[in-house]
Design a protein around this motif. Structure first.
Motif, short mmCIF file in Angstrom:
data_model
loop_
_atom_site.label_atom_id
_atom_site.label_comp_id
_atom_site.label_asym_id
_atom_site.label_seq_id
_atom_site.Cartn_x
_atom_site.Cartn_y
_atom_site.Cartn_z
N GLN A 191 0.83 -1.20 0.00
CA GLN A 191 0.00 0.00 0.00
C GLN A 191 0.86 1.25 0.00
OE1 GLN A 191 -2.72 -0.27 3.30
NE2 GLN A 191 -3.95 -1.87 2.35
N LEU A 192 1.88 1.29 0.86
CA LEU A 192 2.71 2.48 0.94
C LEU A 192 3.53 2.69 -0.34
CD1 LEU A 192 4.41 4.17 3.77
CD2 LEU A 192 5.94 3.43 1.96
N LEU A 193 4.12 1.63 -0.87
CA LEU A 193 4.93 1.77 -2.07
C LEU A 193 4.08 2.11 -3.29
CD1 LEU A 193 7.47 -1.16 -1.50
CD2 LEU A 193 7.88 1.30 -1.23
N SER A 194 2.84 1.67 -3.31
CA SER A 194 1.93 2.03 -4.39
C SER A 194 1.59 3.51 -4.35
CB SER A 194 0.65 1.19 -4.32
OG SER A 194 0.92 -0.18 -4.54
N VAL A 195 1.32 4.02 -3.14
CA VAL A 195 1.03 5.45 -2.98
C VAL A 195 2.26 6.27 -3.35
CG1 VAL A 195 0.56 7.25 -1.28
CG2 VAL A 195 -0.78 5.15 -1.26
N LYS A 245 11.62 18.44 -4.67
CA LYS A 245 11.81 19.88 -4.52
C LYS A 245 11.64 20.59 -5.85
CE LYS A 245 15.23 23.30 -2.99
NZ LYS A 245 16.60 23.50 -2.45
N LEU A 246 12.15 19.99 -6.93
CA LEU A 246 12.04 20.61 -8.25
C LEU A 246 10.59 20.67 -8.74
CD1 LEU A 246 15.08 19.07 -10.18
CD2 LEU A 246 14.89 21.31 -9.08
N SER A 247 9.73 19.83 -8.18
CA SER A 247 8.33 19.85 -8.60
C SER A 247 7.69 21.20 -8.30
CB SER A 247 7.53 18.74 -7.91
OG SER A 247 7.29 19.06 -6.54
N GLY A 248 8.18 21.88 -7.24
CA GLY A 248 7.62 23.17 -6.88
C GLY A 248 6.25 23.10 -6.25
N ASN A 249 5.80 21.89 -5.92
CA ASN A 249 4.46 21.71 -5.35
C ASN A 249 4.61 21.39 -3.86
OD1 ASN A 249 1.96 20.45 -4.47
ND2 ASN A 249 1.41 20.25 -6.63
N ALA A 250 4.27 22.36 -3.01
CA ALA A 250 4.47 22.20 -1.57
C ALA A 250 3.61 21.10 -0.98
CB ALA A 250 4.19 23.52 -0.85
N VAL A 251 2.38 20.96 -1.46
CA VAL A 251 1.49 19.91 -0.95
C VAL A 251 2.04 18.54 -1.32
CG1 VAL A 251 -0.83 18.92 -1.10
CG2 VAL A 251 -0.54 21.41 -1.03
N LEU A 252 2.50 18.40 -2.54
CA LEU A 252 3.09 17.13 -2.99
C LEU A 252 4.32 16.80 -2.15
CD1 LEU A 252 3.03 14.85 -5.12
CD2 LEU A 252 4.45 16.32 -6.57
N ALA A 253 5.14 17.80 -1.90
CA ALA A 253 6.34 17.58 -1.10
C ALA A 253 5.99 17.14 0.32
CB ALA A 253 7.18 18.86 -1.05
N GLU A 254 4.95 17.73 0.88
CA GLU A 254 4.53 17.36 2.23
C GLU A 254 4.03 15.91 2.27
OE1 GLU A 254 1.42 18.82 5.76
OE2 GLU A 254 1.47 19.85 3.82
N LEU A 255 3.25 15.52 1.27
CA LEU A 255 2.73 14.16 1.23
C LEU A 255 3.85 13.14 1.06
CD1 LEU A 255 -0.45 14.70 -0.99
CD2 LEU A 255 -0.38 14.26 1.47
N ILE A 256 4.80 13.44 0.18
CA ILE A 256 5.93 12.53 -0.02
C ILE A 256 6.77 12.46 1.26
CG2 ILE A 256 8.11 12.22 -1.27
CD1 ILE A 256 6.71 13.26 -3.76
N GLY A 257 6.90 13.59 1.95
CA GLY A 257 7.64 13.60 3.20
C GLY A 257 7.04 12.70 4.26
N LEU A 258 5.73 12.54 4.23
CA LEU A 258 5.05 11.69 5.21
C LEU A 258 5.43 10.22 5.05
CD1 LEU A 258 1.45 13.24 5.19
CD2 LEU A 258 3.17 13.43 7.00
N VAL A 259 5.76 9.80 3.83
CA VAL A 259 6.07 8.38 3.60
C VAL A 259 7.57 8.13 3.44
CG1 VAL A 259 3.82 8.02 2.50
CG2 VAL A 259 5.80 8.52 1.07
N ASP A 260 8.38 9.19 3.48
CA ASP A 260 9.80 9.05 3.17
C ASP A 260 10.51 8.06 4.09
OD1 ASP A 260 12.46 9.94 2.05
OD2 ASP A 260 12.72 10.57 4.12
N ARG A 261 10.29 8.17 5.40
CA ARG A 261 11.00 7.29 6.32
C ARG A 261 10.63 5.84 6.11
NH1 ARG A 261 10.89 10.99 11.76
NH2 ARG A 261 13.09 11.49 11.82
N ARG A 262 9.36 5.57 5.89
CA ARG A 262 8.97 4.17 5.68
C ARG A 262 9.49 3.64 4.35
NH1 ARG A 262 5.66 2.03 9.49
NH2 ARG A 262 4.72 3.53 10.91
N VAL A 263 9.56 4.50 3.35
CA VAL A 263 10.16 4.07 2.09
C VAL A 263 11.61 3.66 2.31
CG1 VAL A 263 10.91 4.84 -0.20
CG2 VAL A 263 8.60 5.37 0.60
#
Length: 246
Positions: free
Chosen positions: A109-113, A169-187
């Motif tokens: 589930q996490l890797l799919s998201v 970071k290059l995406s420039g999308n703060a919401v996207l960055a926040e969501l990716i940050g939420l799963v970064d450690r588990r990834v």
């Protein structure tokens, strides 16, 4: 003409009294200030779990962790309770604390998201990146390849995370960055055991991705990132199955 009714007859004094009555005793409580030591212990334990120093299923003994970290048992106990709430640790009655062992479904589930989020991130990065950004990506790529050649798993995992983080970071999308940050450690937690077997292919795919971003080809960058994250997901499952059969 009668005056309109007010919710607090008697003016401001009664309004304040009514507010205190609504909140009750909790009105007297103070906002708890963050405890730096508690937070530091929490962060340290997460990193020990993510880098597999503390293995899934490992029994966590408070006094041993306290001695290892050079702190008292109290912040360790508090950190373990927080980690249990967040799914990093399992607290078992009469047995103690254990590092959580992620199920296949949890990882899937996490890797799919993550795949969905990072595919969009790669698309936006290709649309936004300038030559200086590409140079940074190439530097991060060299760091990962060097770590791979030296079979340095910790550096590989760190370089992989840094490369993906810079694309976000290059995406420039703060919401996207926040969501990716939420799963970064588990990834990173899931990626660590497959960093070496996945390494050569992963960094070759990174190279292709950087070329697409440098060319400003958003659709190609999206396709490469989708395939890249999907192969990582499959590699994780293959590694779990290999461990189960060994």
């Amino acid at each position: 003409m009668s005056e309109p009714a007010t919710p607090f007859p008697g003016g401001a004094v009664n309004r304040r009294r009514a507010t205190r009555g609504t909140l009750g005793d909790s009105a007297a409580r103070k906002v708890e200030r963050p405890a730096p030591l508690r937070q530091a212990v929490y962060e340290a334990l997460i990193e020990l779990i993510v880098n597999r120093t503390l293995q899934p299923g490992q029994h966590l003994v408070e006094i041993e962790l306290a001695e290892y970290l050079g702190v008292s048992r109290q912040p360790v106990r508090e950190a373990l309770q927080r980690l249990q709430t967040e799914g990093w640790v399992d607290l078992r009655p009469a047995q103690g604390a254990f590092v959580h062992t992620p199920t296949e479904e949890e990882a899937d589930q996490l890797l799919s998201v993550r795949s969905v989020l990072e595919t969009h991130s790669a698309k936006l990065a290709a649309e936004n990146a300038n030559p200086s950004d590409v140079l940074v990506l190439e530097h991060l790529q060299l760091e990962g390849v060097d770590a791979l050649e030296n079979l340095d798993v910790d550096r590989m995992v760190a370089a992989n995370a840094a490369l993906h983080a810079f694309i976000t970071k290059l995406s420039g999308n703060a919401v996207l960055a926040e969501l990716i940050g939420l799963v970064d450690r588990r990834v990173r937690w899931y990626y660590t055991p497959i960093a070496r077997p996945r390494g050569e292919d992963a960094w070759a795919e990174h190279d292709q991705l950087i070329q697409a971003i440098a060319a400003g080809d958003a659709e190609q960058a999206s396709r490469i990132m989708t395939a890249h994250t999907e192969r990582t997901r499959l590699a994780y499952h293959e590694e779990r199955q290999a461990q189960a059969n060994s």
